[in-house]
Write a protein that holds these residues in place. Structure first.
Motif, PDB file in Angstrom:
ATOM      1  N   LEU A   1      10.307   1.985   3.154  1.00 55.00           N
ATOM      2  CA  LEU A   1      10.517   2.905   3.506  1.00 55.00           C
ATOM      3  C   LEU A   1      11.285   3.194   2.063  1.00 55.00           C
ATOM      4  CD1 LEU A   1      10.743   4.560   6.300  1.00 55.00           C
ATOM      5  CD2 LEU A   1      13.208   4.466   6.169  1.00 55.00           C
ATOM      6  N   ARG A   2      10.443   4.701   2.025  1.00 55.24           N
ATOM      7  CA  ARG A   2      10.457   6.089   1.168  1.00 55.24           C
ATOM      8  C   ARG A   2      11.874   6.584   1.534  1.00 55.24           C
ATOM      9  NH1 ARG A   2       9.009   7.295  -4.240  1.00 55.24           N
ATOM     10  NH2 ARG A   2      10.563   8.162  -5.084  1.00 55.24           N
ATOM     11  N   SER A   3      12.793   6.488   0.974  1.00 55.00           N
ATOM     12  CA  SER A   3      13.984   6.927   1.503  1.00 55.00           C
ATOM     13  C   SER A   3      15.038   7.423   0.795  1.00 55.00           C
ATOM     14  CB  SER A   3      15.166   5.757   1.278  1.00 55.00           C
ATOM     15  OG  SER A   3      14.562   4.373   2.186  1.00 55.00           O
TER      16      SER A   3
ATOM     17  N   MET B   1       0.458   0.008  -4.587  1.00 55.32           N
ATOM     18  CA  MET B   1      -0.709   0.276  -5.149  1.00 55.32           C
ATOM     19  C   MET B   1      -1.208   1.920  -3.663  1.00 55.32           C
ATOM     20  SD  MET B   1      -4.110  -0.465  -6.896  1.00 55.32           S
ATOM     21  CE  MET B   1      -3.680  -1.529  -8.958  1.00 55.32           C
ATOM     22  N   GLY B   2      -1.569   3.003  -4.853  1.00 57.30           N
ATOM     23  CA  GLY B   2      -1.581   4.205  -4.037  1.00 57.30           C
ATOM     24  C   GLY B   2      -3.366   4.126  -3.737  1.00 57.30           C
ATOM     25  N   ARG B   3      -3.162   5.814  -5.218  1.00 59.33           N
ATOM     26  CA  ARG B   3      -4.261   6.064  -5.418  1.00 59.33           C
ATOM     27  C   ARG B   3      -5.332   5.486  -5.530  1.00 59.33           C
ATOM     28  NH1 ARG B   3      -0.877   9.990  -9.638  1.00 59.33           N
ATOM     29  NH2 ARG B   3      -0.033   8.199  -9.373  1.00 59.33           N
ATOM     30  N   ASN B   4      -5.848   3.964  -6.275  1.00 54.82           N
ATOM     31  CA  ASN B   4      -6.131   3.382  -6.959  1.00 54.82           C
ATOM     32  C   ASN B   4      -7.049   2.868  -5.945  1.00 54.82           C
ATOM     33  OD1 ASN B   4      -6.924   3.278  -9.843  1.00 54.82           O
ATOM     34  ND2 ASN B   4      -5.486   3.023  -9.570  1.00 54.82           N
TER      35      ASN B   4
ATOM     36  N   LEU C   1       0.688  -1.035  -0.088  1.00 56.04           N
ATOM     37  CA  LEU C   1       0.167   0.202  -0.125  1.00 56.04           C
ATOM     38  C   LEU C   1       0.815   1.001   0.140  1.00 56.04           C
ATOM     39  CD1 LEU C   1      -2.155   1.048   0.045  1.00 56.04           C
ATOM     40  CD2 LEU C   1      -2.518   0.897   3.096  1.00 56.04           C
ATOM     41  N   ALA C   2       1.075   1.834  -0.998  1.00 55.41           N
ATOM     42  CA  ALA C   2       1.685   3.553  -1.331  1.00 55.41           C
ATOM     43  C   ALA C   2       0.643   4.596  -0.770  1.00 55.41           C
ATOM     44  CB  ALA C   2       2.402   3.641  -2.494  1.00 55.41           C
ATOM     45  N   PHE C   3       1.735   4.904  -0.030  1.00 55.35           N
ATOM     46  CA  PHE C   3       1.064   6.578   0.406  1.00 55.35           C
ATOM     47  C   PHE C   3       1.757   7.388   1.013  1.00 55.35           C
ATOM     48  CE2 PHE C   3       1.430   5.453   5.350  1.00 55.35           C
ATOM     49  CZ  PHE C   3       1.285   4.097   4.970  1.00 55.35           C
ATOM     50  N   ASP C   4       3.043   7.134  -0.266  1.00 53.94           N
ATOM     51  CA  ASP C   4       3.788   8.600   0.176  1.00 53.94           C
ATOM     52  C   ASP C   4       4.296   9.399  -0.400  1.00 53.94           C
ATOM     53  OD1 ASP C   4       3.796   6.593  -1.929  1.00 53.94           O
ATOM     54  OD2 ASP C   4       5.775   7.044  -2.189  1.00 53.94           O
ATOM     55  N   HIS C   5       3.295   9.560  -1.603  1.00 52.59           N
ATOM     56  CA  HIS C   5       2.473  10.771  -2.649  1.00 52.59           C
ATOM     57  C   HIS C   5       2.960  12.243  -1.242  1.00 52.59           C
ATOM     58  CE1 HIS C   5       0.275   7.372  -3.802  1.00 52.59           C
ATOM     59  NE2 HIS C   5       0.271   8.116  -4.898  1.00 52.59           N
ATOM     60  N   GLY C   6       2.539  12.344   0.077  1.00 54.89           N
ATOM     61  CA  GLY C   6       3.338  13.834   0.594  1.00 54.89           C
ATOM     62  C   GLY C   6       4.582  13.812   0.790  1.00 54.89           C
TER      63      GLY C   6
ATOM     64  N   VAL D   1      11.745  -4.110  -8.257  1.00 48.83           N
ATOM     65  CA  VAL D   1      11.705  -2.705  -9.364  1.00 48.83           C
ATOM     66  C   VAL D   1      10.153  -2.449  -8.983  1.00 48.83           C
ATOM     67  CG1 VAL D   1      11.118  -1.712 -11.260  1.00 48.83           C
ATOM     68  CG2 VAL D   1      13.481  -3.463 -10.771  1.00 48.83           C
ATOM     69  N   LYS D   2       9.927  -1.255  -8.941  1.00 47.38           N
ATOM     70  CA  LYS D   2       8.474  -0.434  -9.050  1.00 47.38           C
ATOM     71  C   LYS D   2       8.465   0.069 -10.672  1.00 47.38           C
ATOM     72  CE  LYS D   2       6.505   3.167  -7.088  1.00 47.38           C
ATOM     73  NZ  LYS D   2       5.172   3.698  -6.145  1.00 47.38           N
ATOM     74  N   THR D   3       7.715  -0.501 -11.183  1.00 49.12           N
ATOM     75  CA  THR D   3       7.540   0.229 -12.748  1.00 49.12           C
ATOM     76  C   THR D   3       5.509   0.618 -12.960  1.00 49.12           C
ATOM     77  OG1 THR D   3       7.760   0.027 -15.221  1.00 49.12           O
ATOM     78  CG2 THR D   3       7.503  -1.418 -14.274  1.00 49.12           C
ATOM     79  N   TYR D   4       5.234   0.494 -14.238  1.00 44.64           N
ATOM     80  CA  TYR D   4       4.227   0.601 -14.343  1.00 44.64           C
ATOM     81  C   TYR D   4       3.294  -0.558 -15.006  1.00 44.64           C
ATOM     82  CZ  TYR D   4       4.472   5.076 -12.158  1.00 44.64           C
ATOM     83  OH  TYR D   4       4.207   6.035 -10.912  1.00 44.64           O
ATOM     84  N   TYR D   5       2.458  -0.686 -15.194  1.00 38.89           N
ATOM     85  CA  TYR D   5       2.632  -1.672 -16.511  1.00 38.89           C
ATOM     86  C   TYR D   5       2.212  -1.331 -17.742  1.00 38.89           C
ATOM     87  CZ  TYR D   5      -1.347  -5.414 -19.025  1.00 38.89           C
ATOM     88  OH  TYR D   5      -1.489  -5.931 -19.980  1.00 38.89           O
TER      89      TYR D   5
ATOM     90  N   ALA E   1       3.009   0.323  -9.855  1.00 39.54           N
ATOM     91  CA  ALA E   1       1.981   1.700  -9.071  1.00 39.54           C
ATOM     92  C   ALA E   1       0.849   1.196 -10.203  1.00 39.54           C
ATOM     93  CB  ALA E   1       3.135   2.018  -9.192  1.00 39.54           C
ATOM     94  N   GLY E   2      -0.015   2.047  -8.997  1.00 37.27           N
ATOM     95  CA  GLY E   2      -1.071   1.513 -10.075  1.00 37.27           C
ATOM     96  C   GLY E   2      -1.732   3.109 -10.853  1.00 37.27           C
ATOM     97  N   GLY E   3      -0.386   4.153 -10.583  1.00 42.33           N
ATOM     98  CA  GLY E   3      -1.128   5.051 -11.674  1.00 42.33           C
ATOM     99  C   GLY E   3      -2.480   6.225 -11.199  1.00 42.33           C
ATOM    100  N   LYS E   4      -2.803   7.470 -11.788  1.00 49.03           N
ATOM    101  CA  LYS E   4      -3.522   7.552 -11.456  1.00 49.03           C
ATOM    102  C   LYS E   4      -5.476   6.931 -11.449  1.00 49.03           C
ATOM    103  CE  LYS E   4      -5.674   8.835 -15.846  1.00 49.03           C
ATOM    104  NZ  LYS E   4      -5.227   9.462 -17.343  1.00 49.03           N
TER     105      LYS E   4
HETATM  106  C1  R5P Z   1       5.556   6.586  -6.480  1.00 44.97           C
HETATM  107  O1  R5P Z   1       7.010   7.727  -6.547  1.00 44.97           O
HETATM  108  C2  R5P Z   1       5.091   7.550  -5.978  1.00 44.97           C
HETATM  109  O2  R5P Z   1       5.986   6.940  -4.537  1.00 44.97           O
HETATM  110  C3  R5P Z   1       3.869   6.665  -5.121  1.00 44.97           C
HETATM  111  O3  R5P Z   1       4.667   5.529  -4.348  1.00 44.97           O
HETATM  112  C4  R5P Z   1       3.489   5.508  -6.534  1.00 44.97           C
HETATM  113  O4  R5P Z   1       3.219   6.089  -7.590  1.00 44.97           O
HETATM  114  C5  R5P Z   1       2.761   4.225  -6.007  1.00 44.97           C
HETATM  115  O5  R5P Z   1       1.287   5.315  -5.968  1.00 44.97           O
HETATM  116  P1  R5P Z   1       0.025   4.831  -6.878  1.00 44.97           P
HETATM  117  O6  R5P Z   1      -0.510   3.818  -7.416  1.00 44.97           O
HETATM  118  O7  R5P Z   1      -0.777   6.034  -6.997  1.00 44.97           O
HETATM  119  O8  R5P Z   1       0.319   5.504  -8.535  1.00 44.97           O
END
Ligand code: R5P
Length: 291
Positions: free
Chosen positions: A106-108, A251-254, A54-59, A202-206, A224-227
């Protein structure tokens, strides 16, 4: 430097072949030290080989975005359904009770909230990651960004050195800037560069052609989930990613911007760990909604 005149794009990714000679359940991790494997095992469930982070580092870049106004109200009710929590040290210390005993990615690293000409991303002191009992350290890699690539590669390499020294896995976070491509070619490059420089995850995008991204990356990939998307589409995204080889989601926002975040994270978990199809997962979401 590689001979750039003779770079040929890869085409044979052996998609029908398992990775040869592996005994540990996570790709590319056979030869890691005990502490690294122990921490990775806290993040990725052994039964499925996958994770729901669960990503909530956006802030740290965006401030109190929608769905993250109050971590105590927005995120803590979701924590029990996540395999791992991804956040900054400030939020972990201030808002997540240590008694939850959840693995933390940890977002480092940190950078400015505005893009400047200066290359000033920094990483936190690894001792703080140790003090927070981090199960992984996440570092962004901005491949192709003339302002940030060099510094972010240096940050990743530095953190990977410390990760090896202290037994803490490093997750490379492939950045997507406004002007950057979002295709398999770019994500393959960025993911591979993360792994080659020492990232253990590695965290990347679909994207279209995602199975090639996964196949050519020697360590587990999470997406990552993206917008924010409609729930049914976000579940389909998770399904496609896992079906094409992702070891789960970060995943965060989704999740936290969903109409019902608690139901959504359980539906995502159903896709990732239990093989639910998108319609089955959406039905689960609808069933759990409002409970
Ligand atoms: C990436 O650098 C961001 O900090 C989020 O952790 C990442 O984008 C995942 O969140 P979301 O699913 O909202 O894209």
């Amino acid at each position: 430097m590689a001979d750039l005149d003779d770079l040929r794009e890869g085409s044979d990714f052996g998609l029908d072949k398992e990775v040869a000679g592996q005994s540990f359940y996570l790709k590319g991790c056979d030869h890691l030290d005990w502490g690294l494997k122990d921490r990775l095992s806290r993040i990725f469930r052994k039964a499925s080989g996958k994770t729901v982070m669960l990503a909530f580092d956006h802030g740290f870049l965006m401030g109190p975005t929608s769905g993250l106004e109050r971590i105590d109200l927005n995120i803590l009710p979701l924590a029990e359904h996540a395999d791992c929590l991804m956040a900054t040290r400030g939020i972990i210390r201030a808002s997540v009770p240590p008694t939850y005993n959840k693995p933390v990615c940890l977002r480092s690293d940190a950078g400015t909230t505005i893009l400047t000409d200066m290359n000033d991303n920094v990483v936190i002191d690894v001792q703080d990651a140790v003090k927070l009992n981090a199960s992984a350290m996440a570092i962004m890699l901005a491949i192709g960004d003339p302002k940030m690539e060099a510094k972010t590669v240096a940050n990743l390499v530095h953190t990977a050195d410390l990760g090896q020294k202290y037994g803490i896995p490093v997750m490379g976070v492939t950045a997507v800037g406004k002007d950057m491509a979002r295709d398999a070619r770019y994500f393959s490059l960025a993911s591979r560069v993360c792994a080659e420089n020492g990232a253990n995850i590695v965290k990347t995008y679909y994207c279209e052609g995602f199975s090639n991204v996964v196949a050519s990356c020697p360590v587990p990939i999470v997406i990552a989930g993206g917008k924010k998307l409609p729930e049914s589409e976000a579940l389909e995204l998770a399904y496609n990613a896992v079906n094409e080889g992702a070891a789960g989601v970060d995943m965060g926002r989704n999740v936290f911007q969903s109409d019902d975040p608690v139901a959504m994270i359980q539906a995502v978990s159903g896709v990732v760990h239990d093989g639910l199809t998108p319609p089955q997962a959406f039905e689960k979401f609808e069933d759990l909604k409002g409970q």
